[in-house]
Design an enzyme around this catalytic site. Structure first.
Site, PDB file in Angstrom:
ATOM      1  N   CYS A  78      56.036  41.904  33.362  1.00  0.00           N
ATOM      2  CA  CYS A  78      55.534  42.650  32.208  1.00  0.00           C
ATOM      3  C   CYS A  78      55.540  41.665  31.050  1.00  0.00           C
ATOM      4  O   CYS A  78      56.108  40.579  31.160  1.00  0.00           O
ATOM      5  CB  CYS A  78      56.456  43.806  31.834  1.00  0.00           C
ATOM      6  N   GLU A 127      39.760  33.059  56.536  1.00  0.00           N
ATOM      7  CA  GLU A 127      40.158  33.082  55.127  1.00  0.00           C
ATOM      8  C   GLU A 127      39.784  31.769  54.427  1.00  0.00           C
ATOM      9  O   GLU A 127      39.307  31.776  53.298  1.00  0.00           O
ATOM     10  CB  GLU A 127      41.664  33.359  55.018  1.00  0.00           C
TER      11      GLU A 127
HETATM   12  C1  F6R Z   1      38.674  37.380  48.307  1.00  0.00           C
HETATM   13  C2  F6R Z   1      39.173  38.655  47.808  1.00  0.00           C
HETATM   14  C3  F6R Z   1      38.590  39.891  48.362  1.00  0.00           C
HETATM   15  C4  F6R Z   1      39.644  41.005  48.460  1.00  0.00           C
HETATM   16  C5  F6R Z   1      38.961  42.326  48.864  1.00  0.00           C
HETATM   17  C6  F6R Z   1      39.960  43.443  48.996  1.00  0.00           C
HETATM   18  O1  F6R Z   1      39.322  36.305  47.705  1.00  0.00           O
HETATM   19  O2  F6R Z   1      40.014  38.698  46.948  1.00  0.00           O
HETATM   20  O3  F6R Z   1      37.985  39.676  49.599  1.00  0.00           O
HETATM   21  O4  F6R Z   1      40.601  40.634  49.392  1.00  0.00           O
HETATM   22  O5  F6R Z   1      38.007  42.672  47.904  1.00  0.00           O
HETATM   23  O6  F6R Z   1      40.564  43.725  47.791  1.00  0.00           O
HETATM   24  P1  F6R Z   1      41.904  44.527  47.722  1.00  0.00           P
HETATM   25  O7  F6R Z   1      42.964  43.730  48.398  1.00  0.00           O
HETATM   26  O8  F6R Z   1      42.162  44.726  46.269  1.00  0.00           O
HETATM   27  O9  F6R Z   1      41.674  45.825  48.441  1.00  0.00           O
END
Ligand code: F6R
Length: 611
Positions: free
Chosen positions: A2, A484
């Site tokens: 925070c 990835e």
């Molecule tokens: C790539 C990236 C995206 C997220 C995806 C899911 O670097 O960040 O592929 O992994 O949009 O997002 P969350 O995890 O927020 O559901």
């Protein structure tokens, strides 16, 4: 994380607090609040949402007159983001107001004691105990703020940077820290406290760095320091000559690089609280060993990088716990009418907790009466609220669009789950679990070692800024790492890149390989080593330049490939946590080399709330 700020001086406090908080929004942004002494009483305004909501509510601070105040921008840990959980917290009659960054670990015990003494709690936060405990000691010890504060810091355990106002002492801001950052800024116009230097740079470059256990007492023209027992101490200020933008990123050029470097801490924070006496304790899972034994199938459902962690962890859940796993893209899962039978556990993985497809997948599973578990970074987000159970990754706020530290935390959270499930199902012994945990606990230091060797990757990346196509290959977990690595590169460098299961190349892809095409081969799985080497030879024969990412005990690979990055030795199931680091750095430096907007790549958003 925070952010906290405080000001006492000649100017109106609220606009200065808002400005300081705006420089700390990178530390949290789910709710915000301010407390200002208006000449008569402490006035508090707080809201959920980003800081701009608080600015609007207070007309940029104009509706909060007064020359002394404290402020907070929150990243929820205890209690969902809500107005009541937002800071400042206060005692019953609003004469003491507190902002806090950190976690009071023994808050439950203290809360019980205070409730017995008649204190009434409004919020679910750990911070509120500080406000009531201060009230208790303040009244007990002759209404002396310093004595009360000293008593409090001897009772609370955990981490804290606190900013405090007492209505009876309307010209003083108190502050204290332990294991959470805190600085004091000194200026002609007034004095300030903050979690980080950027929040005060507009007003001063003369800063005191507060050490653990030190207390600061600020008036408009004096600053005094005390030790943990309330005895006066001397401190020297430092002159800061950083550029304001660089300071916000802690000196890093981009948030992405900062977040890459935060991975050892983020991973450690996600693992450590869940390992106790050589066992895994995930209280929030709320599942008995008996219930874990009843799981017949797991679906891991997510998008993008979060999905890639699922692809990795399928190998781990199946390999260790012997539970069949299907990994699905949330956008596919929600429309393919999946067969969800009794005994299925659906795990939804999401950094933001707001991804529309992942949320829809979660709701679908719930509608069919299937148990759901969210692995989520943002506390109180939709997925965290709606999943039956939620296991948080403690990555802290991630600002760069391309995920790095949240990805790494999603991996280790799943390692913990897989090991817990394996143990409960009798697939690994206590001694084996101990060994796995030992290797997991080494990961943060090993990531640090890899981060220490960034120059080689940086140089290598500079050679590929003009690349047209890049391929990533690997088998098993190495294939998941490749997915990835490839996504990281393409999303921030705009270079076309693809990941292939190495054995699949011959079925079409190999025709894309030309003289000099970069192929990154991930080779961390010993039992698949020879097979992947054969695939490397195949692409080399067709002119590819091969960069291998492999374990440090595979030096023979240098005879086959053109360049190698070694990762430290770890368990075969955990190699993703290490091999991904050079690939993140590679993508980052290619993007920097091309002069692109690394933190905000074109066409992308951090949280994808539309399908
Ligand atoms: C790539 C990236 C995206 C997220 C995806 C899911 O670097 O960040 O592929 O992994 O949009 O997002 P969350 O995890 O927020 O559901």
């Amino acid at each position: 994380m925070c952010g906290i700020v405080g000001y006492v001086g000649k100017e109106q406090a609220a606009p200065i607090l808002l400005d300081g908080l705006s420089k700390l929004e990178y530390r949290g942004y789910d709710s915000a609040g301010m407390a200002v002494y208006d000449g008569d009483k402490i006035v508090i305004n707080k809201t959920t949402g980003r800081l701009k909501v608080l600015s609007e509510l207070t007309h940029d601070g104009a509706t909060m007159p007064g020359n002394i105040g404290i402020g907070h921008t929150r990243w929820a840990t205890h209690g969902e983001p809500s107005e009541v959980n937002a800071h400042p917290h206060f005692n019953e009659n609003r004469t003491i107001a507190v902002v806090h960054n950190g976690i009071i670990e023994n808050y439950q015990k203290l809360r019980n004691i205070l409730v017995e003494r008649g204190y009434k709690f409004r919020s679910e936060t750990d911070t509120e105990v500080v406000a009531h405990l201060l009230d208790y000691y303040y009244n007990k010890y002759d209404k002396d703020p310093l004595t009360a504060l000293v008593k409090v810091i001897h009772r609370v355990e955990g981490s804290y940077a606190l900013g405090i106002l007492f209505a009876d002492h309307p010209d003083v801001v108190y502050a204290v820290r332990k294991d959470s950052p805190l600085i004091v800024g000194q200026s002609e116009e007034g004095n300030l406290i903050a979690s980080d230097v950027p929040a005060v740079l507009k007003y001063t470059r003369d800063v005191f760095f507060i050490e653990n256990g030190e207390i600061a007492r600020l008036t408009k023209d004096t600053i005094a320091f005390y030790n943990v027992d309330g005895e006066p101490i001397e401190k020297q200020s430092k002159h800061i000559d950083w550029d304001i933008n660089a300071a916000e990123k802690n000196g890093y050029e981009h948030f992405m690089l900062k977040e890459i470097y935060e991975q050892p801490k983020a991973v450690r924070d996600t693992i450590s609280p869940r390992i106790k006496d050589n066992d895994i304790v995930i209280e929030e899972l709320g599942m008995t060993d008996e219930e874990i034994r009843e799981i017949k199938k797991i679906y891991i459902v997510a998008c993008g990088s979060a999905y890639h962690t699922g692809v990795t962890c399928k190998y781990i859940f199946e390999g260790l716990a012997r539970i069949p796993v299907e990994v699905d893209l949330a956008s596919e899962f929600r429309y393919r009418n999946p067969i969800l039978e009794d005994g299925t556990l659906v795990i939804i993985i999401s950094q933001s907790g707001e991804t529309a497809d992942s949320l829809a997948a979660l709701r679908l599973a719930k509608e069919q009466g299937i148990k759901t578990l969210g692995i989520v970074n943002v506390v109180g987000s939709s997925i965290a609220r709606e999943a039956d159970k939620v296991m948080y990754t403690w990555a802290g706020p991630e600002i760069a669009v391309a995920t790095t530290k949240a990805y790494s935390c999603q991996l280790v959270a799943q390692y913990l789950l897989a090991l817990k499930f394996a143990k409960a199902r009798g697939k690994i012994t206590e001694d084996e679990l101990k060994e796995y945990l030992h290797e997991m606990e080494m990961l943060p230091n090993q990531i640090e070692i890899l981060l220490g060797n960034k120059e080689k990757i940086q140089k290598f990346a500079n050679r590929y800024v003009a690349a047209k196509d890049v391929f990533f290959i690997g088998r098993g977990i190495d294939y998941a790492i490749s997915l990835e690595g490839s996504l990281k590169l393409k999303e921030i460098s705009y270079i076309h890149s693809e990941a292939y299961a190495a054995g699949e190349l011959k079925h079409g892809t190999i025709s894309l390989i030309e003289d000099g095409t970069l192929v990154t081969a991930v080779v961390t799985q010993e039992e698949l080593y020879k097979k992947t080497i054969s695939n490397i030879v195949e692409v080399k024969t067709r002119g590819a330049y091969v960069l291998a990412v492999t374990n440090e005990d595979n030096p023979d690979i240098e005879r086959t490939v053109d360049s190698v990055i070694y990762i430290p030795k770890t368990n075969k199931y955990f190699t993703n946590s290490l091999a991904i680091i050079p690939l993140q750095l590679f993508a980052y430096y290619v993007s920097v080399g091309k002069g692109l907007d690394v933190d905000k790549p074109r066409n992308l958003a951090k949280s994808v709330t539309v399908e």
